[in-house]
Write an enzyme that holds these catalytic residues in place. Structure first.
Site, PDB file in Angstrom:
ATOM      1  N   GLN A  51       0.816  -1.222   0.000  1.00 34.88           N
ATOM      2  CA  GLN A  51       0.000   0.000   0.000  1.00 34.88           C
ATOM      3  C   GLN A  51       0.847   1.269   0.000  1.00 34.88           C
ATOM      4  O   GLN A  51       0.332   2.351  -0.265  1.00 34.88           O
ATOM      5  CB  GLN A  51      -0.951   0.015   1.207  1.00 34.88           C
ATOM      6  CG  GLN A  51      -2.055  -1.037   1.109  1.00 34.88           C
ATOM      7  CD  GLN A  51      -2.955  -0.999   2.319  1.00 34.88           C
ATOM      8  OE1 GLN A  51      -2.644  -1.602   3.341  1.00 34.88           O
ATOM      9  NE2 GLN A  51      -4.048  -0.274   2.237  1.00 34.88           N
ATOM     10  N   HIS A 130      -7.371  -9.271   6.251  1.00 31.50           N
ATOM     11  CA  HIS A 130      -7.385  -8.187   5.256  1.00 31.50           C
ATOM     12  C   HIS A 130      -5.955  -7.839   4.816  1.00 31.50           C
ATOM     13  O   HIS A 130      -5.667  -7.742   3.621  1.00 31.50           O
ATOM     14  CB  HIS A 130      -8.082  -6.968   5.881  1.00 31.50           C
ATOM     15  CG  HIS A 130      -8.140  -5.754   5.006  1.00 31.50           C
ATOM     16  ND1 HIS A 130      -9.328  -5.208   4.579  1.00 31.50           N
ATOM     17  CD2 HIS A 130      -7.159  -4.973   4.494  1.00 31.50           C
ATOM     18  CE1 HIS A 130      -9.059  -4.139   3.828  1.00 31.50           C
ATOM     19  NE2 HIS A 130      -7.754  -3.981   3.766  1.00 31.50           N
ATOM     20  N   HIS A 134      -3.654  -8.481   1.169  1.00 33.47           N
ATOM     21  CA  HIS A 134      -2.936  -7.476   0.372  1.00 33.47           C
ATOM     22  C   HIS A 134      -1.623  -8.042  -0.185  1.00 33.47           C
ATOM     23  O   HIS A 134      -1.197  -7.673  -1.279  1.00 33.47           O
ATOM     24  CB  HIS A 134      -2.605  -6.246   1.230  1.00 33.47           C
ATOM     25  CG  HIS A 134      -3.676  -5.197   1.260  1.00 33.47           C
ATOM     26  ND1 HIS A 134      -4.161  -4.592   0.122  1.00 33.47           N
ATOM     27  CD2 HIS A 134      -4.326  -4.612   2.294  1.00 33.47           C
ATOM     28  CE1 HIS A 134      -5.083  -3.691   0.463  1.00 33.47           C
ATOM     29  NE2 HIS A 134      -5.206  -3.686   1.773  1.00 33.47           N
TER      30      HIS A 134
END
Ligand code: ZN
Length: 161
Positions: A51, A130, A134
């Site tokens: 991210q 979660h 990723h």
């Protein structure tokens, strides 16, 4: 330490698979420190290195009970089920009802390279799942619960807050 820019889901990097960490050096420590600052500034509960544009299997999680650094993490046990509203720092303002295990056990290395075990229930289990997703290019929108399990007032899989 520094705040890094969080990639949004229009960026194709979020669909790529991250690589295992093999070298535990200053560069990794700087990444972990920056990810902690970035997570806290964004008021999130979890952040994966992809991210912030780094394809390494590195995650930070803070569900309000202290920061956990997960390097090369894997889920080794899971149980139960939960369906809750979930969002992502890479999809600001969006949320959807996802289906996740209620309980998970994660095995991961710390910054010294030592293997540790972490258990999570409820929010923390959801957060582990979660963030680990990723690392394989999976987003929460891929985990939407079956239609009949959404709350009655919701018509679309992913809604704006
Ligand atoms: Zn996310």
């Amino acid at each position: 330490m520094a705040i890094r820019k969080i990639k949004e889901d229009s960026d194709p990097i979020l669909r790529k698979k991250s690589r295992p960490v093999e070298v535990f050096d200053e560069r990794l420590f700087t990444l972990l420190d920056d990810m902690k600052d970035t997570l806290h500034q964004a008021e999130g509960v979890g952040l994966a290195a992809v991210q912030v544009g780094i394809l390494k299997r590195v995650v930070v999680v803070d569900c309000g009970d202290g920061l956990i650094e997960l390097i090369n993490p894997e889920i080794v046990e899971k149980g139960g089920e939960q369906i809750e509203a979930e969002g992502c720092l890479s999809m600001p303002g969006k949320r959807g009802f996802t289906q996740r295990p209620y309980y998970v056990k994660v095995r991961a290395q710390n910054r010294k390279g030592q293997w540790c075990m972490y258990k999570g229930e409820g929010l923390k289990a959801r957060c582990f799942c979660h963030e680990l997703d990723h690392l394989d290019g999976i987003l929460f929108t891929d985990r939407i619960a079956p239609r009949d399990k959404w709350p009655a007032q919701q018509d679309e899989a992913v809604v704006s807050k």
